[in-house]
Design an enzyme around this catalytic site. Structure first.
Site, PDB file in Angstrom:
ATOM      1  N   CYS A  45      26.080  17.701 -25.023  1.00 53.66           N
ATOM      2  CA  CYS A  45      26.691  18.955 -25.681  1.00 53.66           C
ATOM      3  C   CYS A  45      28.344  18.835 -25.704  1.00 53.66           C
ATOM      4  CB  CYS A  45      26.122  20.236 -24.845  1.00 53.66           C
ATOM      5  SG  CYS A  45      26.811  20.244 -23.553  1.00 53.66           S
ATOM      6  N   CYS A  84      29.819  15.855 -21.087  1.00 56.12           N
ATOM      7  CA  CYS A  84      28.318  15.739 -21.182  1.00 56.12           C
ATOM      8  C   CYS A  84      28.022  15.082 -22.446  1.00 56.12           C
ATOM      9  CB  CYS A  84      27.648  17.159 -21.283  1.00 56.12           C
ATOM     10  SG  CYS A  84      25.715  17.009 -21.748  1.00 56.12           S
ATOM     11  N   CYS A 107      22.744  23.689 -22.796  1.00 57.91           N
ATOM     12  CA  CYS A 107      22.864  22.348 -23.357  1.00 57.91           C
ATOM     13  C   CYS A 107      21.582  21.948 -23.923  1.00 57.91           C
ATOM     14  CB  CYS A 107      23.261  21.518 -22.127  1.00 57.91           C
ATOM     15  SG  CYS A 107      23.244  19.785 -22.316  1.00 57.91           S
ATOM     16  N   CYS A 146      26.266  19.061 -16.098  1.00 63.32           N
ATOM     17  CA  CYS A 146      26.722  19.816 -17.164  1.00 63.32           C
ATOM     18  C   CYS A 146      26.196  21.319 -16.950  1.00 63.32           C
ATOM     19  CB  CYS A 146      25.843  19.121 -18.480  1.00 63.32           C
ATOM     20  SG  CYS A 146      25.942  20.391 -19.655  1.00 63.32           S
ATOM     21  N   GLU A 203      -3.945  -8.401   8.892  1.00 64.72           N
ATOM     22  CA  GLU A 203      -4.325  -7.201   7.770  1.00 64.72           C
ATOM     23  C   GLU A 203      -3.349  -7.310   6.767  1.00 64.72           C
ATOM     24  OE1 GLU A 203      -5.272  -3.748   9.723  1.00 64.72           O
ATOM     25  OE2 GLU A 203      -6.728  -4.518  10.946  1.00 64.72           O
ATOM     26  N   ASP A 219       0.927   0.352   1.349  1.00 63.76           N
ATOM     27  CA  ASP A 219       1.707   1.381   1.367  1.00 63.76           C
ATOM     28  C   ASP A 219       1.213   2.470   0.989  1.00 63.76           C
ATOM     29  OD1 ASP A 219       4.401   1.958   1.064  1.00 63.76           O
ATOM     30  OD2 ASP A 219       4.425   1.244  -0.741  1.00 63.76           O
ATOM     31  N   LYS A 229       6.996  -7.506   7.172  1.00 62.10           N
ATOM     32  CA  LYS A 229       7.500  -6.984   5.758  1.00 62.10           C
ATOM     33  C   LYS A 229       7.849  -8.192   4.872  1.00 62.10           C
ATOM     34  CE  LYS A 229       7.501  -2.595   6.444  1.00 62.10           C
ATOM     35  NZ  LYS A 229       8.740  -1.717   6.266  1.00 62.10           N
ATOM     36  N   LYS A 276      -0.659  -4.838   4.832  1.00 60.32           N
ATOM     37  CA  LYS A 276       0.030  -3.519   5.219  1.00 60.32           C
ATOM     38  C   LYS A 276      -0.087  -2.651   4.183  1.00 60.32           C
ATOM     39  CE  LYS A 276       3.880  -1.683   7.477  1.00 60.32           C
ATOM     40  NZ  LYS A 276       4.176  -0.304   6.698  1.00 60.32           N
ATOM     41  N   TYR A 311      -8.612   1.466   9.773  1.00 59.75           N
ATOM     42  CA  TYR A 311      -8.239   0.171  10.694  1.00 59.75           C
ATOM     43  C   TYR A 311      -8.148   0.600  12.201  1.00 59.75           C
ATOM     44  CZ  TYR A 311      -3.717   2.075   9.445  1.00 59.75           C
ATOM     45  OH  TYR A 311      -2.517   2.759   9.571  1.00 59.75           O
TER      46      TYR A 311
HETATM   47  S1  IVH Z   1      -1.760  -0.229  12.501  1.00 57.43           S
HETATM   48  C1  IVH Z   1      -0.817   1.549  16.560  1.00 57.43           C
HETATM   49  N1  IVH Z   1      -2.470  -1.427   9.973  1.00 57.43           N
HETATM   50  O1  IVH Z   1       2.252   1.414   8.770  1.00 57.43           O
HETATM   51  C2  IVH Z   1      -0.928   0.883  15.017  1.00 57.43           C
HETATM   52  N2  IVH Z   1      -0.839   0.247  10.268  1.00 57.43           N
HETATM   53  O2  IVH Z   1       4.848   1.060   9.500  1.00 57.43           O
HETATM   54  C3  IVH Z   1      -0.968   1.739  14.185  1.00 57.43           C
HETATM   55  N3  IVH Z   1       0.060   0.903   7.935  1.00 57.43           N
HETATM   56  O3  IVH Z   1       2.160   4.193  10.833  1.00 57.43           O
HETATM   57  C4  IVH Z   1      -1.145   1.266  12.775  1.00 57.43           C
HETATM   58  N4  IVH Z   1      -1.275  -0.492   6.783  1.00 57.43           N
HETATM   59  O4  IVH Z   1       0.479   4.312   8.851  1.00 57.43           O
HETATM   60  C5  IVH Z   1      -1.856  -0.489  10.886  1.00 57.43           C
HETATM   61  N5  IVH Z   1      -3.086  -2.353   8.215  1.00 57.43           N
HETATM   62  C6  IVH Z   1      -2.505  -1.514   9.007  1.00 57.43           C
HETATM   63  C7  IVH Z   1      -1.636  -0.680   8.058  1.00 57.43           C
HETATM   64  C8  IVH Z   1      -0.930   0.171   8.716  1.00 57.43           C
HETATM   65  C9  IVH Z   1      -0.428   0.511   6.733  1.00 57.43           C
HETATM   66  C10 IVH Z   1       0.919   1.971   8.208  1.00 57.43           C
HETATM   67  C11 IVH Z   1       0.590   2.860   9.461  1.00 57.43           C
HETATM   68  C12 IVH Z   1       1.772   2.858  10.407  1.00 57.43           C
HETATM   69  C13 IVH Z   1       2.857   2.288   9.511  1.00 57.43           C
HETATM   70  C14 IVH Z   1       3.913   1.619  10.508  1.00 57.43           C
END
Ligand code: IVH
Length: 646
Positions: free
Chosen positions: A387, A384, A407, A402, A90, A94, A290, A92, A201
């Site tokens: 000013c 600065c 200023c 400053c 999946e 942000d 990552k 990830k 998820y």
């Molecule tokens: S699963 C026990 N799936 O990333 C597993 N987390 O760095 C729970 N996050 O705390 C997390 N996208 O807040 C999962 N597709 C995804 C995610 C995801 C973002 C976040 C989540 C987690 C953090 C860990």
């Protein structure tokens, strides 16, 4: 950190400062759950603390293909399985971890991840997120907790930052911070406007029979219940397929309307997950791969110094424009003079710049092999740049300042902050206008804004009669703002939008805060010693006392709690509503009852006298009529925010 603190305030503060210094040196180490990311480092007042059904775990990370393959090795060893494992890959997200509780299919609670065991009850805010259904379609009976991520889509993030830039407010470094800031706001109306979204998820249920035997099956179930599920997930047979997914999305993620900083790889079969178990912090059945930070090299033309409203002098790099991660970068932050000296970054250097999860790029360091022979180390100017006052630095601080409170740079930035959306919200009073007002000596402090008149404003560049009248009306309106807006607008160090709300809510007015002892300030749950000292100090400076007296004399509201609807209040009195279409999770009768309880009226047809037409799903001809007559329409989330917190 719960009700009984384990360390004294002083010790906590010392640790917090140490952490702040460390994080300033190593920004990459700043985690969203770092205490420095909370105002004052204390849990928020205004949100109840709630315990999660089962802890919300975090994920172990893999930064390279080798580390990803090592994860697969561990899984296969743990399961004693020689063949390929079925994974789900999946994106990830942000964003910010969230847990939604549904009871008999109805949303009853939304909580932040917090420290994983306890989070904050943010139900009112969660209810303003359109993507979060208030009721599930064919959801299970009983109680379930759905987990996922709340995030700010890129477009909403850009909009937020553009507005902040125009208002002279500091920019959010990334969508995650912006989403977290929004979720922790005490005013759901502001949250509703931010445009948050979510992807779910995970499922935790009292009755485990509602949990499908595979993760892929779960994602399909969540979607069938009407929950938002990120659609690009894939079932992968074995780690090679997972790696191919990671490689593909490293570049393709640019096409998504939201930020993703990696791929979460999860064992598909629940039985295998159970067999693998968890460590204290992470599940053994998942890992977060990552994406590497995107870097580029370019020439650093010049190091300039920016003066903020508190006088902080921050160096930044002016670069030869270069394309990184889809956008052209011409400037980058250099954090502070110490960081810059440690990395020995010089004007004229070829430098590596980086854009990680962060949207604001940073200079990683110089490419020494290409350093011009005549280059010299950079030193912070002694004066600065605006000013000319000598820049000063406290012994225990890394930031040069400053200290001249008049200023011009500081004055302009303070006025921009005062007028900004999260403070006094004076529309039309932007950077360019403030520049003119300050340069012509028409405004020497925020209170002078209230003495402006039409002839003065009409004498300014690009200011017609109509815009002058509009601006004056806005300035007048700002006098009756909630008091937290004023408190935020004053620009007291360490006091932001949320802490202003907390202080206003606790003390009820500016005078009470001014009269509060240091101890009384520290007793406010979210106010740490640093903020308390700053607030106390600010109110005891004579020029600030004079400013407050001037603002009060101008008629600016100085008291009053954070506005909340309480029983008996009729905040919707005089307003007429027409409802069309279906509202998620709320029947028409429930909506009408709520409007009436708050003093509003509900009618069946749209006329010029209608205040709002509430537009649900599949709206009828009433929407056309509203458009024809120019009647204001409300989306369900804005309507919910209005009736929950009018
Ligand atoms: S699963 C026990 N799936 O990333 C597993 N987390 O760095 C729970 N996050 O705390 C997390 N996208 O807040 C999962 N597709 C995804 C995610 C995801 C973002 C976040 C989540 C987690 C953090 C860990």
């Amino acid at each position: 950190m719960h009700d009984a603190p384990e360390v004294s305030d002083a010790a906590f503060d010392a640790l917090l400062r140490e952490l702040q210094a460390l994080e300033a040196e190593h920004p990459a180490l700043v985690t969203p759950d770092s205490p420095t990311q909370r105002v004052g480092g204390r849990p928020a007042e205004g949100f109840a603390t709630v315990a999660h059904l089962v802890p919300m775990l975090s994920l172990d990370n893999a930064y390279t293909e080798t580390e990803l393959r090592a994860f697969d090795e561990r899984v296969r060893k743990g399961l004693d399985a020689p063949g390929a494992i079925t994974y789900v890959a999946e994106l990830k997200i942000d964003g910010l971890g969230i847990a939604l509780t549904y009871e008999d299919g109805r949303l009853t609670r939304g909580a932040t991840r917090g420290d994983g065991v306890h989070g904050e009850d943010v139900t009112l805010n969660v209810r303003t997120i359109r993507a979060v259904p208030l009721a599930l379609t064919d959801g299970p009976r009983g109680r379930v907790e759905v987990r996922g991520e709340v995030y700010l889509p890129r477009a909403a993030f850009d909009r937020t930052n553009e507005a902040r830039a125009a208002a002279g407010e500091p920019l959010f470094a990334n969508p995650r911070n912006a989403a977290a800031g929004a979720m922790r706001n005490l005013d759901p109306r502001l949250v509703a406007r931010r445009g948050l979204a979510g992807w779910m998820y995970q499922l935790v249920a009292d009755d485990t029979t509602v949990v499908p035997p595979t993760h892929g099956g779960l994602l399909e179930t969540l979607r069938a219940w009407g929950l938002p599920v990120e659609p690009h997930w894939e079932r992968c047979e074995g780690i090679d397929a997972v790696w191919a997914f990671c490689e593909r999305w490293r570049d393709e993620r640019r096409t998504l309307p939201f930020e993703t900083d990696g791929v979460v790889v999860k064992v598909d079969r629940v039985a295998q997950r159970t067999a693998l178990g968890t460590t204290a912090k992470f599940p053994r059945w998942a890992v977060a791969f990552k994406f590497p930070a995107e870097q580029a090299t370019t020439r650093l033309r010049e190091i300039r110094v920016n003066i903020g409203r508190t006088g902080a002098a921050t160096p930044y790099a002016v670069l030869d424009p270069v394309l990184v991660a889809g956008s052209t970068i011409a400037m980058a932050t250099l954090h502070n003079a110490e960081d810059l000296a440690r990395k020995d970054i010089r004007e004229g250097d070829l430098v590596t710049i980086e854009k990680a999860g962060d949207v604001i790029p940073r200079v990683v360091g110089p490419v020494l092999a290409h350093r011009p022979a005549d280059s010299v180390p950079w030193v912070m100017p002694s004066a600065c740049p605006v000013c000319g006052s000598l820049l000063q630095r406290d012994e225990d601080e890394v930031v040069w300042r400053c200290e001249n409170s008049s200023c011009p740079a500081r004055l302009r930035r303070s006025l921009e902050h005062f007028a900004s959306r999260t403070a006094m919200n004076i529309e039309g009073l932007g950077e360019a206008l403030i520049e003119q007002l300050a340069a012509r000596g028409l405004v020497g402090d925020a209170a002078d804004l209230y003495a402006l008149d039409a002839p003065t404003l009409e004498g300014l560049d690009r200011m017609g009669r109509k815009s002058a009248a509009n601006l004056l009306a806005e300035i007048e309106r700002s006098k009756s703002n909630d008091v937290w807006r004023l408190l935020n607008g004053l620009g007291i160090r360490h006091v932001g939008e949320r802490s202003a709300q907390v202080l206003a809510g606790h003390f009820g007015g500016v005078d009470a805060i001014a009269a509060a002892s240091l101890e009384a300030l520290q007793e406010v749950p979210e106010v740490g010693p640093v903020m308390a000292a700053s607030v106390h100090g600010w109110f005891h400076e004579s020029h600030n006392e004079a400013l407050l007296a001037k603002l009060a004399a101008a008629g600016v509201r100085m008291t009053g709690p954070v506005q909340r609807a309480v029983a008996g209040e009729q905040p919707l009195a005089g307003r007429t509503f027409v409802l069309t279409g279906t509202l998620p999770g709320l029947s028409r009768d429930e909506a009408a009852a709520r409007i009436q309880a708050l003093g509003g009226k509900v009618t069946g047809s749209v006329s010029k006298k209608t205040s709002y037409v509430v537009v649900g799903d599949d709206p009828g001809s009433k929407l056309d009529k509203a458009r024809e007559l120019g009647v204001e329409t409300l989306e369900p989330e804005a309507f919910l925010a209005l009736i929950m917190w009018p």
